[in-house]
Design a protein around this motif. Structure first.
Motif, mmCIF file in Angstrom:
data_model
loop_
_atom_site.group_PDB
_atom_site.id
_atom_site.type_symbol
_atom_site.label_atom_id
_atom_site.label_comp_id
_atom_site.label_asym_id
_atom_site.label_seq_id
_atom_site.Cartn_x
_atom_site.Cartn_y
_atom_site.Cartn_z
ATOM 1 N N THR A 81 1.236 -2.390 -42.023
ATOM 2 C CA THR A 81 0.525 -1.216 -42.540
ATOM 3 C C THR A 81 1.204 -0.612 -43.757
ATOM 4 O O THR A 81 0.540 -0.027 -44.612
ATOM 5 N N GLY A 82 2.546 -0.746 -43.865
ATOM 6 C CA GLY A 82 3.253 -0.194 -45.016
ATOM 7 C C GLY A 82 3.255 1.322 -45.034
ATOM 8 O O GLY A 82 2.916 1.993 -44.055
ATOM 9 N N TYR A 83 3.633 1.899 -46.172
ATOM 10 C CA TYR A 83 3.647 3.351 -46.381
ATOM 11 C C TYR A 83 4.452 4.065 -45.292
ATOM 12 O O TYR A 83 4.036 5.092 -44.746
ATOM 13 N N PHE A 84 5.608 3.496 -44.925
ATOM 14 C CA PHE A 84 6.523 4.106 -43.960
ATOM 15 C C PHE A 84 5.912 4.239 -42.566
ATOM 16 O O PHE A 84 6.353 5.071 -41.769
ATOM 17 N N HIS A 85 4.918 3.439 -42.253
ATOM 18 C CA HIS A 85 4.346 3.444 -40.920
ATOM 19 C C HIS A 85 4.948 2.299 -40.110
ATOM 20 O O HIS A 85 5.326 1.257 -40.654
ATOM 21 N N TYR A 86 5.027 2.511 -38.808
ATOM 22 C CA TYR A 86 5.496 1.447 -37.927
ATOM 23 C C TYR A 86 4.420 0.359 -37.820
ATOM 24 O O TYR A 86 3.225 0.652 -37.745
ATOM 25 N N ASP A 87 4.896 -0.893 -37.805
ATOM 26 C CA ASP A 87 3.969 -2.015 -37.674
ATOM 27 C C ASP A 87 3.413 -2.075 -36.254
ATOM 28 O O ASP A 87 4.131 -1.835 -35.274
ATOM 29 N N THR A 88 2.151 -2.403 -36.163
ATOM 30 C CA THR A 88 1.503 -2.552 -34.864
ATOM 31 C C THR A 88 1.774 -3.945 -34.322
ATOM 32 O O THR A 88 1.581 -4.945 -35.020
ATOM 33 N N ASP A 89 2.220 -4.024 -33.059
ATOM 34 C CA ASP A 89 2.571 -5.297 -32.439
ATOM 35 C C ASP A 89 1.520 -5.693 -31.407
ATOM 36 O O ASP A 89 1.089 -4.874 -30.595
ATOM 37 N N LEU A 90 1.127 -6.965 -31.464
ATOM 38 C CA LEU A 90 0.284 -7.593 -30.451
ATOM 39 C C LEU A 90 1.034 -8.793 -29.907
ATOM 40 O O LEU A 90 1.546 -9.610 -30.683
ATOM 41 N N SER A 91 1.130 -8.907 -28.586
ATOM 42 C CA SER A 91 1.934 -9.966 -27.987
ATOM 43 C C SER A 91 1.240 -10.498 -26.745
ATOM 44 O O SER A 91 0.737 -9.721 -25.916
ATOM 45 N N VAL A 92 1.201 -11.837 -26.619
ATOM 46 C CA VAL A 92 0.650 -12.486 -25.435
ATOM 47 C C VAL A 92 1.656 -13.534 -24.953
ATOM 48 O O VAL A 92 2.332 -14.179 -25.760
ATOM 49 N N PRO A 93 1.815 -13.720 -23.636
ATOM 50 C CA PRO A 93 2.758 -14.728 -23.134
ATOM 51 C C PRO A 93 2.181 -16.132 -23.244
ATOM 52 O O PRO A 93 0.980 -16.355 -23.050
ATOM 53 N N ILE A 94 3.048 -17.093 -23.546
ATOM 54 C CA ILE A 94 2.679 -18.504 -23.567
ATOM 55 C C ILE A 94 3.711 -19.280 -22.759
ATOM 56 O O ILE A 94 4.857 -18.848 -22.603
#
Length: 485
Positions: free
Chosen positions: A277-290
Motif C-alpha cells: 500500500t505504501g505511504y507509511f501504511h502497514y502491508d496487508t498480509d494474506l496467508s494460507v497453509p500448504i
C-alpha cells in the motif's frame, strides 16, 4: 601413516527415502597392529535442539534430544587388529517412520553411518558418513490435501475522521498439497474502495516455519525462513477491482512437511501474499497453509485438465450452421459416388471435433465471386461428362444464380431444388457485395412471401440468361427440411 576410512555407497549423492536399504562397502586402512575391544558399524538418526535466553539476572538454557534410529553391527571381535586394508560390505535399512533431514538455527535432524574402533584405553577412533533421509508422503492418501484453501481480509486506511473506504482482498489456492519443483497456482482478488490510495503491487513468497521443542525445561521456539519470492508490479487503482492469477515454484531441496506433532523439530509451510500500500501504511498480509510432500496430487492434475476446452457434441442447429459457414471451393469435380460419400463422412467426423467458427469465417463472399467466379467461369472451364456440383459453404449464397439449366430441361427437370439454395446476398449489401445483415442470413428465410418472390426471380433469370456450360442431368436430391442447408 594415520588410519583412513573410505565409505563407498551405492549412490554418489547419499539421499535415501524412509524404508529403503543402504548398500555399499567400507575400506579401512591401518598402518600398524592395534589392540582393540571391537570394531563396529552403526546407523544413527537423531534430533537435537538447544538455545539460550538471557534475562536481567540469569541465562536460561533449553535443550532436547530425540532418537529415531540406532543400529549396531560388529565387524571385528578379536583383540589384535592387524595392519593393512580391511573391506566391510554393509546393507542397512532405514525405518519407514523416520522424519526427513532438516537443519534450523536452534536444532536439526541428522542421519549418519559411522565406523568405530573401540580401544581398551584412550579415545575411540570414529569415522562418520552423513546421509540425507527423505520421509515419503503421498498426498493422494489424504483427501484434505486436495481441498482448496482460501484467506480473506478487509483493511481500512487511516482513521476517523479521515477514514477511507475498505480494501477487500482474498487469496485462493486450488489445493493445499504440493511437491518440490511444482508450481503453486494462486488467485488474488482485490476490491480497492479507497478514494485516495492505490495498491502498488503484490509480494508472493513461500515461507518455511520451524518449531523447536525443548524437554528441559519445556518451551517452544520459532523460526521463519523465506524459500522463494516473486513480485507482481501491476497496480490496483483506487475505486477499482483487479484479479491476479499467477504461480510460484517450490524449490527443489525443500524438506517435506512434518505431520507428527510429537517431534521436537516440527516443520510446516505457508504461502504468503503482501499487498503493497505504501505511504507509511502497514502491508496487508494474506496467508494460507500448504503441505509439501513427495508424490503429487493426481486430483490437482485432473482439475487442470478440466480447465482446457473439451470437445462438445454439436446440436443439429449447430451442425447446420457449421456446414453453412465452413469454406469449400466452388468447383465442379469428377468423382465417383462412393468416394463422395466417404469424403462426406470424414468431413462430418472433423466437424464434430471442431470448435464454433470465428466471425471472419461467417462473412459471405464478394458479389462477383458468388455470381461469376463460383458459377459461370467454373462451369465453363470444366470438361464435358458426368459432373458433380459442390456448393460453397458460405452462408445463404447459391452458385446457381446467373446460370441456366441444359437445353430442353426446365427448372423442375434439372434436379436442382431452388428452395434449398436460395441467396440473401441482396439484403443490405455494401459496394463490396458483403452482406450487412449476417444474422438474418444465418437464421434462414425472413418470411414465406420472400421465399416465393425469390423463387420467381430465380426462375426468370434461369430462363433469360444464355447457357454457359453443358450440365448433365443430376440425380434428384433427397427431400430435406425447408430450412436445412
Amino acid at each position: 601413516m594415520p588410519t583412513t576410512c573410505v565409505f563407498q555407497l551405492d549412490r554418489l549423492n547419499p539421499i535415501y527415502n524412509s524404508g529403503e536399504y543402504i548398500s555399499g562397502r567400507i575400506l579401512l586402512r591401518t598402518d600398524k597392529v592395534k589392540r582393540v575391544n571391537a570394531v563396529y558399524v552403526t546407523l544413527e538418526g537423531e534430533a537435537k535442539v538447544q538455545w539460550s535466553m538471557s534475562g536481567k539476572s540469569e541465562t536460561s538454557n533449553y535443550s532436547g534430544h530425540q532418537q529415531y534410529l540406532h543400529t549396531r553391527t560388529n565387524v571385528f571381535d578379536n583383540s589384535l587388529f592387524r595392519a593393512g586394508v580391511h573391506i566391510y560390505v554393509l546393507t542397512l535399512r532405514i525405518p519407514p517412520d523416520c522424519p526427513s533431514t532438516c537443519k534450523g538455527p536452534y536444532g536439526y535432524i541428522a542421519y549418519n553411518i559411522s565406523l568405530t574402533i573401540d580401544k581398551p584405553w584412550g579415545f575411540d577412533e570414529v569415522f562418520r558418513k552423513p546421509i540425507n533421509v527423505v520421509q515419503t508422503l503421498d498426498l493422494n492418501y489424504n483427501s484434505e490435501f486436495a481441498l482448496p484453501v482460501k484467506d480473506e481480509n478487509i483493511k481500512y486506511l487511516c482513521h476517523w475522521p479521515c477514514i477511507s473506504g475498505p480494501i477487500s482482498s482474498s487469496l485462493a489456492l486450488p489445493a493445499s498439497g504440493f511437491t518440490p519443483l511444482q508450481d503453486v497456482p494462486f488467485c488474488v482478488e482485490i476490491d480497492n474502495q479507497s478514494p485516495h490510495y492505490d495498491i502498488i503491487g503484490l509480494e508472493v513468497s513461500i515461507k518455511q516455519h520451524f518449531v523447536f521443542l525443548s524437554r528441559k525445561p519445556v518451551k517452544r521456539n520459532f523460526y521463519t525462513k523465506t524459500l522463494c519470492k516473486e513480485l507482481l508490479t501491476d497496480r490496483t487503482l483506487r475505486l477499482s477491482k483487479r484479479i491476479y492469477e499467477s504461480s510460484i515454484c517450490v524449490p527443489m531441496d525443500t524438506p517435506r512437511s512434518t505431520l507428527n506433532p510429537n517431534y521436537i523439530v516440527f516443520l510446516h509451510y505457508t504461502l504468503q501474499v503482501k499487498l503493497k500500500t505504501g505511504y507509511f501504511h502497514y502491508d496487508t498480509d494474506l496467508s494460507v497453509p500448504i503441505v509439501i510432500g513427495t508424490t503429487p496430487l493426481q486430483q490437482l492434475q485432473a482439475v487442470i485438465r478440466t480447465h482446457q476446452p473439451a470437445r462438445r457434441t454439436p446440436t443439429p442447429e449447430r451442425q447446420r450452421l457449421i456446414e453453412r459457414v465452413q469454406p469449400r471451393p466452388a468447383t465442379v469435380a469428377e468423382e465417383p459416388a462412393q468416394e463422395a460419400e466417404t469424403a462426406v463422412d470424414e468431413t462430418h467426423q472433423v466437424l464434430e471435433d471442431d470448435e464454433p467458427p470465428s466471425y471472419d469465417s461467417c462473412l459471405p463472399p464478394s458479389f462477383s465471386f458468388a455470381t461469376l467466379g463460383g458459377s459461370q467461369q467454373t462451369l465453363a472451364s470444366q470438361p464435358s461428362g458426368q459432373q458433380r456440383i459442390h456448393l460453397p459453404k458460405f452462408p445463404g449464397f447459391s452458385t446457381f444464380i446467373g446460370t441456366a439449366p441444359a437445353h430442353g430441361l426446365g427448372v423442375e427437370d434439372s434436379g436442382i431444388d431452388i428452395h434449398h439454395y436460395r441467396s440473401y446476398g441482396s439484403l443490405d449489401t455494401d459496394h463490396t457485395g458483403r452482406s450487412l445483415d449476417t444474422f438474418g442470413s444465418l437464421c434462414g428465410p425472413l418470411s414465406e412471401q420472400g421465399e416465393v418472390e425469390e423463387e420467381a426471380e430465380a426462375g426468370e433469370q434461369l430462363r433469360v440468361l444464355d447457357v454457359m456450360a453443358q450440365v448433365h442431368e443430376l440425380a434428384p436430391l433427397q427431400p430435406q427440411d425447408e430450412h436445412q442447408f
